[in-house]
Design a protein around this motif. Structure first.
Motif, short mmCIF file in Angstrom:
data_model
loop_
_atom_site.label_atom_id
_atom_site.label_comp_id
_atom_site.label_asym_id
_atom_site.label_seq_id
_atom_site.Cartn_x
_atom_site.Cartn_y
_atom_site.Cartn_z
N ASP A 176 0.86 -1.18 0.00
CA ASP A 176 0.00 0.00 0.00
C ASP A 176 0.90 1.24 0.00
O ASP A 176 1.61 1.49 0.98
N ASP A 201 0.33 4.31 0.53
CA ASP A 201 0.07 5.23 1.65
C ASP A 201 0.79 4.74 2.91
O ASP A 201 1.33 5.54 3.67
N GLN A 202 0.77 3.44 3.13
CA GLN A 202 1.47 2.89 4.29
C GLN A 202 2.98 3.07 4.14
O GLN A 202 3.67 3.29 5.12
N ASP A 203 3.49 2.97 2.91
CA ASP A 203 4.91 3.21 2.67
C ASP A 203 5.29 4.63 3.05
O ASP A 203 6.29 4.87 3.71
N ASP A 228 3.71 6.62 5.11
CA ASP A 228 3.61 6.75 6.56
C ASP A 228 4.82 6.14 7.25
O ASP A 228 5.38 6.71 8.19
#
Length: 127
Positions: A90, A92-94, A96
């Motif tokens: 994901d 977005d998780q990267d 973050d």
């Protein structure tokens, strides 16, 4: 006739030693058709037949001929061959995760600078 039998015995012994060392040195996950321990026992109990069987049916297939020179020079690490290992799941998780790493690094730098500043003040070498 005796020389022929002696030659056959020496060849059988050399084949037996080669196959035994090859079986012991092979990676367990690459051995074909039987477990590695079963092949070693088979080679030990039946030197000629076991050795021939090892070469024909148990020895790991050589993939070096099909690999490039670069690939042959690299060590084999099967944990790096997992599908999706290098791909981000994901984005977005990267992002973050990278933000958290930067924040943690910055906090550690500040903590280190403060610790050094306290040490210099304690030594009387404050700037």
């Amino acid at each position: 006739m005796i020389k022929l039998e002696l030659l056959f015995g020496i060849a059988t012994f050399a084949l037996w030693v080669f196959c035994l060392v090859d079986a012991i040195g092979s990676r367990s996950d690459r051995v074909r058709n039987l477990p590695k321990v079963a092949w070693i026992i088979l080679i030990l109990l039946f030197p000629f037949i076991g050795s021939i069987a090892w070469i024909v049916a148990g020895r790991p297939e050589s993939t070096n001929a099909r690999r490039s020179a670069y690939e042959r020079s690299q060590p084999d690490f099967p944990e790096y061959d997992r599908p999706g290992r290098a791909a981000a799941v994901d984005p977005d998780q990267d992002a973050d995760f990278l933000r958290q790493v930067r924040e943690r690094a910055e906090a550690q730098r500040k903590q280190y600078d403060e610790q050094k500043k306290r040490e210099r003040e304690a030594d009387g070498t404050a700037e």
